[in-house]
Write a protein that holds these residues in place. Structure first.
Motif, PDB file in Angstrom:
ATOM      1  N   VAL A  52       0.863  -1.187   0.000  1.00  0.00           N
ATOM      2  CA  VAL A  52       0.000   0.000   0.000  1.00  0.00           C
ATOM      3  C   VAL A  52       0.898   1.234   0.000  1.00  0.00           C
ATOM      4  O   VAL A  52       2.040   1.183   0.446  1.00  0.00           O
ATOM      5  CB  VAL A  52      -0.956   0.037   1.228  1.00  0.00           C
ATOM      6  N   GLY A  53       0.377   2.344  -0.506  1.00  0.00           N
ATOM      7  CA  GLY A  53       1.149   3.582  -0.509  1.00  0.00           C
ATOM      8  C   GLY A  53       2.434   3.453  -1.290  1.00  0.00           C
ATOM      9  O   GLY A  53       2.520   2.675  -2.241  1.00  0.00           O
ATOM     10  N   SER A  54       3.443   4.195  -0.877  1.00  0.00           N
ATOM     11  CA  SER A  54       4.713   4.189  -1.591  1.00  0.00           C
ATOM     12  C   SER A  54       5.438   2.858  -1.417  1.00  0.00           C
ATOM     13  O   SER A  54       5.667   2.143  -2.398  1.00  0.00           O
ATOM     14  CB  SER A  54       5.579   5.344  -1.087  1.00  0.00           C
ATOM     15  N   VAL A  55       5.821   2.514  -0.198  1.00  0.00           N
ATOM     16  CA  VAL A  55       6.493   1.241   0.062  1.00  0.00           C
ATOM     17  C   VAL A  55       5.940   0.553   1.309  1.00  0.00           C
ATOM     18  O   VAL A  55       6.556  -0.372   1.829  1.00  0.00           O
ATOM     19  CB  VAL A  55       8.031   1.405   0.190  1.00  0.00           C
ATOM     20  N   ALA A  56       4.787   0.988   1.797  1.00  0.00           N
ATOM     21  CA  ALA A  56       4.212   0.409   3.012  1.00  0.00           C
ATOM     22  C   ALA A  56       3.593  -0.955   2.709  1.00  0.00           C
ATOM     23  O   ALA A  56       3.327  -1.299   1.549  1.00  0.00           O
ATOM     24  CB  ALA A  56       3.153   1.337   3.600  1.00  0.00           C
ATOM     25  N   THR A  57       3.378  -1.728   3.764  1.00  0.00           N
ATOM     26  CA  THR A  57       2.757  -3.046   3.650  1.00  0.00           C
ATOM     27  C   THR A  57       1.703  -3.190   4.734  1.00  0.00           C
ATOM     28  O   THR A  57       1.965  -2.911   5.908  1.00  0.00           O
ATOM     29  CB  THR A  57       3.805  -4.168   3.829  1.00  0.00           C
ATOM     30  N   GLU A  58       0.529  -3.619   4.329  1.00  0.00           N
ATOM     31  CA  GLU A  58      -0.530  -3.957   5.271  1.00  0.00           C
ATOM     32  C   GLU A  58      -0.373  -5.439   5.572  1.00  0.00           C
ATOM     33  O   GLU A  58      -0.405  -6.263   4.662  1.00  0.00           O
ATOM     34  CB  GLU A  58      -1.888  -3.679   4.625  1.00  0.00           C
ATOM     35  N   ILE A  59      -0.169  -5.762   6.822  1.00  0.00           N
ATOM     36  CA  ILE A  59       0.077  -7.143   7.229  1.00  0.00           C
ATOM     37  C   ILE A  59      -1.146  -7.696   7.948  1.00  0.00           C
ATOM     38  O   ILE A  59      -1.685  -7.051   8.838  1.00  0.00           O
ATOM     39  CB  ILE A  59       1.294  -7.236   8.185  1.00  0.00           C
ATOM     40  N   ARG A  60      -1.557  -8.887   7.548  1.00  0.00           N
ATOM     41  CA  ARG A  60      -2.620  -9.597   8.259  1.00  0.00           C
ATOM     42  C   ARG A  60      -2.008 -10.858   8.855  1.00  0.00           C
ATOM     43  O   ARG A  60      -1.434 -11.682   8.156  1.00  0.00           O
ATOM     44  CB  ARG A  60      -3.764  -9.971   7.328  1.00  0.00           C
ATOM     45  N   ALA A  61      -2.147 -10.959  10.186  1.00  0.00           N
ATOM     46  CA  ALA A  61      -1.663 -12.120  10.930  1.00  0.00           C
ATOM     47  C   ALA A  61      -2.842 -12.623  11.757  1.00  0.00           C
ATOM     48  O   ALA A  61      -3.153 -12.051  12.801  1.00  0.00           O
ATOM     49  CB  ALA A  61      -0.485 -11.743  11.828  1.00  0.00           C
ATOM     50  N   GLY A  62      -3.521 -13.640  11.253  1.00  0.00           N
ATOM     51  CA  GLY A  62      -4.735 -14.107  11.918  1.00  0.00           C
ATOM     52  C   GLY A  62      -5.769 -13.002  11.914  1.00  0.00           C
ATOM     53  O   GLY A  62      -6.053 -12.419  10.875  1.00  0.00           O
ATOM     54  N   LYS A  63      -6.297 -12.647  13.072  1.00  0.00           N
ATOM     55  CA  LYS A  63      -7.304 -11.589  13.155  1.00  0.00           C
ATOM     56  C   LYS A  63      -6.675 -10.204  13.313  1.00  0.00           C
ATOM     57  O   LYS A  63      -7.368  -9.201  13.394  1.00  0.00           O
ATOM     58  CB  LYS A  63      -8.256 -11.860  14.322  1.00  0.00           C
ATOM     59  N   HIS A  64      -5.342 -10.149  13.327  1.00  0.00           N
ATOM     60  CA  HIS A  64      -4.644  -8.892  13.570  1.00  0.00           C
ATOM     61  C   HIS A  64      -4.180  -8.266  12.264  1.00  0.00           C
ATOM     62  O   HIS A  64      -3.700  -8.951  11.365  1.00  0.00           O
ATOM     63  CB  HIS A  64      -3.447  -9.120  14.491  1.00  0.00           C
ATOM     64  N   LEU A  65      -4.317  -6.957  12.205  1.00  0.00           N
ATOM     65  CA  LEU A  65      -3.920  -6.193  11.033  1.00  0.00           C
ATOM     66  C   LEU A  65      -2.962  -5.105  11.494  1.00  0.00           C
ATOM     67  O   LEU A  65      -3.232  -4.415  12.491  1.00  0.00           O
ATOM     68  CB  LEU A  65      -5.161  -5.566  10.397  1.00  0.00           C
ATOM     69  N   PHE A  66      -1.800  -4.968  10.841  1.00  0.00           N
ATOM     70  CA  PHE A  66      -0.890  -3.885  11.197  1.00  0.00           C
ATOM     71  C   PHE A  66      -0.146  -3.398   9.972  1.00  0.00           C
ATOM     72  O   PHE A  66      -0.123  -4.059   8.925  1.00  0.00           O
ATOM     73  CB  PHE A  66       0.059  -4.272  12.335  1.00  0.00           C
ATOM     74  N   LEU A  67       0.422  -2.213  10.105  1.00  0.00           N
ATOM     75  CA  LEU A  67       1.094  -1.546   9.004  1.00  0.00           C
ATOM     76  C   LEU A  67       2.601  -1.558   9.233  1.00  0.00           C
ATOM     77  O   LEU A  67       3.068  -1.408  10.364  1.00  0.00           O
ATOM     78  CB  LEU A  67       0.596  -0.092   8.907  1.00  0.00           C
ATOM     79  N   VAL A  68       3.347  -1.744   8.158  1.00  0.00           N
ATOM     80  CA  VAL A  68       4.801  -1.652   8.161  1.00  0.00           C
ATOM     81  C   VAL A  68       5.161  -0.616   7.107  1.00  0.00           C
ATOM     82  O   VAL A  68       4.579  -0.610   6.022  1.00  0.00           O
ATOM     83  CB  VAL A  68       5.452  -3.018   7.819  1.00  0.00           C
ATOM     84  N   ASP A  69       6.081   0.282   7.404  1.00  0.00           N
ATOM     85  CA  ASP A  69       6.463   1.318   6.452  1.00  0.00           C
ATOM     86  C   ASP A  69       7.961   1.590   6.587  1.00  0.00           C
ATOM     87  O   ASP A  69       8.649   0.929   7.374  1.00  0.00           O
ATOM     88  CB  ASP A  69       5.648   2.596   6.698  1.00  0.00           C
ATOM     89  N   GLU A  70       8.449   2.519   5.858  1.00  0.00           N
ATOM     90  CA  GLU A  70       9.844   2.945   5.918  1.00  0.00           C
ATOM     91  C   GLU A  70       9.865   4.453   6.168  1.00  0.00           C
ATOM     92  O   GLU A  70       8.903   5.154   5.843  1.00  0.00           O
ATOM     93  CB  GLU A  70      10.561   2.654   4.591  1.00  0.00           C
ATOM     94  N   PRO A  71      10.968   4.951   6.702  1.00  0.00           N
ATOM     95  CA  PRO A  71      11.093   6.407   6.833  1.00  0.00           C
ATOM     96  C   PRO A  71      11.232   7.040   5.451  1.00  0.00           C
ATOM     97  O   PRO A  71      11.498   6.347   4.456  1.00  0.00           O
ATOM     98  CB  PRO A  71      12.364   6.576   7.667  1.00  0.00           C
ATOM     99  N   GLY A  72      11.063   8.352   5.396  1.00  0.00           N
ATOM    100  CA  GLY A  72      11.151   9.075   4.126  1.00  0.00           C
ATOM    101  C   GLY A  72      12.454   8.836   3.385  1.00  0.00           C
ATOM    102  O   GLY A  72      12.468   8.741   2.158  1.00  0.00           O
TER     103      GLY A  72
END
Length: 183
Positions: A52-72
């Motif tokens: 998602v976005g520029s280089v971000a990743t939406e992570i789904r782990a079971g019922k949990h959802l979280f975002l991973v991104d990088e600094p500018g």
């Protein structure tokens, strides 16, 4: 209320007695399951990521959802922790679990525990500047601060036991056969 505050409200502050009960109960249940069927020890974890976005990743782990991104500086929006920060976070959180588990098993008391992990990474390989180095961490340091009534020697022995049994530390310390396929 922030997402972290919402998540922390789901994690009840438990008494030492409640933590001991949960740890003992979990250890007993797993021992019984594995004794009855050795195959019950084999677990498979699955996590799915979507760019998602520029280089971000939406992570789904079971019922949990979280975002991973990088600094500018690494083309991200700095909307979340980076992949390597999550890796260090996984190491720290796994260490906390295993410290608590083995402190209970060894009859030791942990009043408070705080773990800090630092990792050194050289980005030359990441950006294709120099192919000779590692793409990942070349050094990781873990600092464990424990308070409790037991002796420094007992906590040092606990640390050795934890280091021998921590799954995420094992991932950092040993090569893991990994394969990939493009579909």
């Amino acid at each position: 209320m922030t997402l972290l505050q919402e998540q922390l409200s789901l994690v009840a502050d438990v008494t030492a007695e409640e933590r001991a009960r949960r740890l003992t109960s979990a250890g007993t249940a797993w021992n019984e399951r594995i004794t009855a069927d050795a195959g019950a020890a084999a677990l498979t974890y699955r996590v799915i990521g979507r760019g998602v976005g520029s280089v971000a990743t939406e992570i789904r782990a079971g019922k949990h959802l979280f975002l991973v991104d990088e600094p500018g500086a690494l083309a991200g929006d700095d909307a979340a922790a980076s992949p390597v920060e999550y890796a260090l976070g996984a190491l720290v959180s796994c260490q906390v679990v295993v410290f608590r588990l083995y402190a209970q098993a060894l009859g030791l008391t942990i009043d408070e525990i705080e773990i800090t992990a630092e990792g050194d990474l050289d980005v030359r390989k990441l950006f294709g500047i120099d192919e000779s180095g590692r793409a990942g961490f070349h050094d990781v340091r873990v600092r464990v601060d424990i308070t409790g009534p037991d002796t420094a020697e007992q906590y040092e022995e606990l640390r050795r036991v934890v280091d021998a049994h921590c799954p995420v530390l094992d991932l950092f310390a040993n090569p893991v056969p990994t394969s990939g396929v493009l579909v």
